[in-house]
Each structure stands twice: as structure tokens, then as C-alpha cells.
Design a protein around this motif. Structure first.
Motif, PDB file in Angstrom:
ATOM      1  N   GLY A  33       7.225  11.609  -8.670  1.00 39.56           N
ATOM      2  CA  GLY A  33       6.297  10.661  -9.267  1.00 39.56           C
ATOM      3  C   GLY A  33       5.376   9.991  -8.263  1.00 39.56           C
ATOM      4  O   GLY A  33       4.180   9.807  -8.525  1.00 39.56           O
ATOM      5  N   ARG A  34       5.900   9.619  -7.111  1.00 36.39           N
ATOM      6  CA  ARG A  34       5.060   8.943  -6.116  1.00 36.39           C
ATOM      7  C   ARG A  34       4.004   9.886  -5.565  1.00 36.39           C
ATOM      8  O   ARG A  34       2.881   9.459  -5.258  1.00 36.39           O
ATOM      9  N   ALA A  35       4.329  11.156  -5.421  1.00 33.89           N
ATOM     10  CA  ALA A  35       3.340  12.129  -4.955  1.00 33.89           C
ATOM     11  C   ALA A  35       2.218  12.270  -5.977  1.00 33.89           C
ATOM     12  O   ALA A  35       1.028  12.341  -5.617  1.00 33.89           O
ATOM     13  N   VAL A  36       2.564  12.305  -7.259  1.00 35.73           N
ATOM     14  CA  VAL A  36       1.556  12.397  -8.312  1.00 35.73           C
ATOM     15  C   VAL A  36       0.707  11.130  -8.329  1.00 35.73           C
ATOM     16  O   VAL A  36      -0.524  11.186  -8.490  1.00 35.73           O
ATOM     17  N   PHE A  37       1.352   9.977  -8.157  1.00 35.43           N
ATOM     18  CA  PHE A  37       0.618   8.713  -8.133  1.00 35.43           C
ATOM     19  C   PHE A  37      -0.393   8.679  -6.986  1.00 35.43           C
ATOM     20  O   PHE A  37      -1.551   8.280  -7.175  1.00 35.43           O
ATOM     21  N   GLY A  64       6.312   3.661 -12.224  1.00 33.70           N
ATOM     22  CA  GLY A  64       7.422   4.532 -12.608  1.00 33.70           C
ATOM     23  C   GLY A  64       6.936   5.925 -12.967  1.00 33.70           C
ATOM     24  O   GLY A  64       5.732   6.178 -13.114  1.00 33.70           O
ATOM     25  N   TRP A  65       7.874   6.823 -13.075  1.00 31.92           N
ATOM     26  CA  TRP A  65       7.591   8.219 -13.400  1.00 31.92           C
ATOM     27  C   TRP A  65       8.644   8.701 -14.369  1.00 31.92           C
ATOM     28  O   TRP A  65       9.841   8.683 -14.081  1.00 31.92           O
ATOM     29  N   LEU A  66       8.207   9.074 -15.570  1.00 32.54           N
ATOM     30  CA  LEU A  66       9.119   9.574 -16.580  1.00 32.54           C
ATOM     31  C   LEU A  66       9.050  11.087 -16.614  1.00 32.54           C
ATOM     32  O   LEU A  66       7.996  11.676 -16.341  1.00 32.54           O
ATOM     33  N   ARG A  93     -10.398  10.530 -13.413  1.00 35.38           N
ATOM     34  CA  ARG A  93     -10.068  11.812 -12.815  1.00 35.38           C
ATOM     35  C   ARG A  93      -8.554  11.993 -12.719  1.00 35.38           C
ATOM     36  O   ARG A  93      -7.824  11.071 -12.332  1.00 35.38           O
ATOM     37  N   PRO A  94      -8.057  13.176 -13.036  1.00 34.86           N
ATOM     38  CA  PRO A  94      -6.609  13.429 -12.970  1.00 34.86           C
ATOM     39  C   PRO A  94      -6.189  13.742 -11.545  1.00 34.86           C
ATOM     40  O   PRO A  94      -7.024  14.083 -10.693  1.00 34.86           O
ATOM     41  N   PRO A  95      -4.901  13.626 -11.257  1.00 31.53           N
ATOM     42  CA  PRO A  95      -4.420  14.087  -9.946  1.00 31.53           C
ATOM     43  C   PRO A  95      -4.583  15.601  -9.845  1.00 31.53           C
ATOM     44  O   PRO A  95      -4.585  16.308 -10.859  1.00 31.53           O
ATOM     45  N   ARG A  96      -4.721  16.068  -8.645  1.00 35.60           N
ATOM     46  CA  ARG A  96      -4.958  17.496  -8.436  1.00 35.60           C
ATOM     47  C   ARG A  96      -3.797  18.321  -9.011  1.00 35.60           C
ATOM     48  O   ARG A  96      -2.624  18.020  -8.800  1.00 35.60           O
TER      49      ARG A  96
END
Length: 226
Positions: A33-37, A64-66, A93-96
Motif C-alpha cells: 500500500g505505501r508503494a502505491v501511495f 491505509g491500504w485495503l 492521475r493514477p499511480p503508475r
């Protein structure tokens, strides 16, 4: 009744979906989750042509990341509103490696504390103490057990010798603890019971330290070698 405790403030939820190419390359493993954030913040702080969005993205905090790709973020109300507006205008914009399927508000998460009793059952305390002493390889006698209670359970009333003896005897009958010449031990799934003693033998003494301790069970522990 205890007052509710707020665990998390209101936040924004981003429902993400991995792109097919990224999913095929990454296999079934889900990214952290933190990488996506961080990837989401990086994608939007680089929108130099949209200074409001870039500034709002820089003020985001990971909430948080579900599982199944739901990212929760928090920020000051003004920054969250900028993200809402950007989503409405299709500018967020979305994460890569992802696309954003939906964005929405998440209400604050509250917890209703469950009240505890002020009293701890003595049998429970004794089992915990014997287990802790076994794990620390401390010989458990009635004397060392009382010393352990005084040191590690300062909030409880120390039982008398008679009450301690009676409670230990009850725990032995309930097959929660057992006693050998090496002290008291917790009964585990690896402990075997051999109940081949007669009723008359049940009244005999097993404990060298207490001539009143009855038992009708022989214990073999595969872990301790007893």
C-alpha cells in the motif's frame, strides 16, 4: 459506558485496478500500500501545470491500504476537495501501473471500547504465570509462583497458601497444569495423559513441597522430556 474512540479521521478512498500488462508482469502478488501511495503522490505532484493539484498531492498522508486495491488517503479538507474536483474533471492521475475506478469519501472510523472487569480470575493468572515461567525455564514451585505474582502482577491480591494450593489442585484436575518432581507445567497439546491409577492412589501425595496435593494422572510431555 465508555465513549467512542475515533481511530481514523475522514478520508478519501481510491479504488484502483491494475492494468492488464502490469498484472501479467507482476503475477498474482499485490504491491504494498505505501508503494502505491508514493506512486500516486508522485504522479500528481508532477502535474506542474496544475499547481493546486500538485500542492494538494504533496500534503497527502497515507491512511491505509485495503485488499483488492483500495487506497485510503488523508489531508487537510481543502486538499481533499482539490482531489475531489480533479477526479470530477478527470484530471486526477493514477499511480503508475493502475487506473482509478472510483473515488469517494470514507466516514471516520470509530471504536466503541469494551469495558473490562476490575477482577482477574486467579486460575487465569496462575496459568499465565506458570506458562511464562516455563517459557523462561524457571522452576515453578508454590514459593517461586508467589514471588512471580508479586513481581509481575502488582495489581492483584496475592492469594494465601491455602487458596493457592486449592486453585492449583483444581487446575490439575481440569488438566490445565500438571506437577512433577521438577515443578508445575502447563498442559499442552503435546502432553500425554495416562490415567491408570486407582482411586486409592488418587489420594496419595505427588508434590514433594505440599503433602496435600492429590493427583490421578501421569503426564508425559514430549517437549520437556518428562
Amino acid at each position: 459506558m465508555a465513549r467512542p474512540v475515533q481511530l481514523t479521521p475522514g478520508s478519501l478512498a481510491l479504488v484502483l485496478c491494475r492494468l492488464e500488462a502490469q498484472e501479467a508482469a507482476g503475477g498474482a502478488e499485490e504491491p504494498g500500500g505505501r508503494a502505491v501511495f508514493r506512486a500516486f503522490c508522485r504522479a500528481n505532484t508532477r502535474c506542474f501545470w496544475n499547481s493546486r493539484l500538485a500542492r494538494a498531492a504533496s500534503r497527502l498522508a497515507f491512511q491505509g491500504w485495503l485488499r483488492r486495491g483500495v487506497l485510503l488517503v488523508h489531508a487537510p479538507p481543502a486538499s481533499l476537495q482539490v482531489l475531489r474536483d480533479a477526479w470530477c474533471r478527470r484530471a486526477l492521475r493514477p499511480p503508475r501501473g493502475f487506473r482509478i475506478r472510483a473515488v469517494g469519501d470514507v466516514f471516520p472510523v470509530q471504536m466503541n471500547p469494551i469495558a473490562q472487569s476490575q477482577f482477574i480470575p486467579l486460575a487465569e493468572v496462575l496459568c499465565c504465570a506458570v506458562s511464562d515461567m516455563n517459557a523462561a525455564q524457571i522452576v515453578v514451585t508454590q514459593e517461586s509462583l508467589l514471588e512471580h505474582l508479586v513481581k509481575h502482577y502488582p495489581g492483584i491480591a496475592i492469594p494465601s497458601q491455602d487458596i493457592l494450593y486449592t486453585t492449583l489442585g483444581t487446575l490439575i484436575k481440569e488438566r490445565k497444569i500438571y506437577h512433577t518432581g521438577e515443578g508445575y507445567f502447563i498442559v499442552t497439546p503435546q502432553t500425554y495423559f495416562i490415567t491408570n491409577t486407582t482411586p486409592q492412589e488418587n489420594k496419595r501425595v505427588l508434590s514433594d513441597e505440599s503433602p496435600r496435593m492429590p493427583t490421578s494422572i501421569t503426564y508425559l510431555d514430549t517437549e520437556s522430556g518428562i
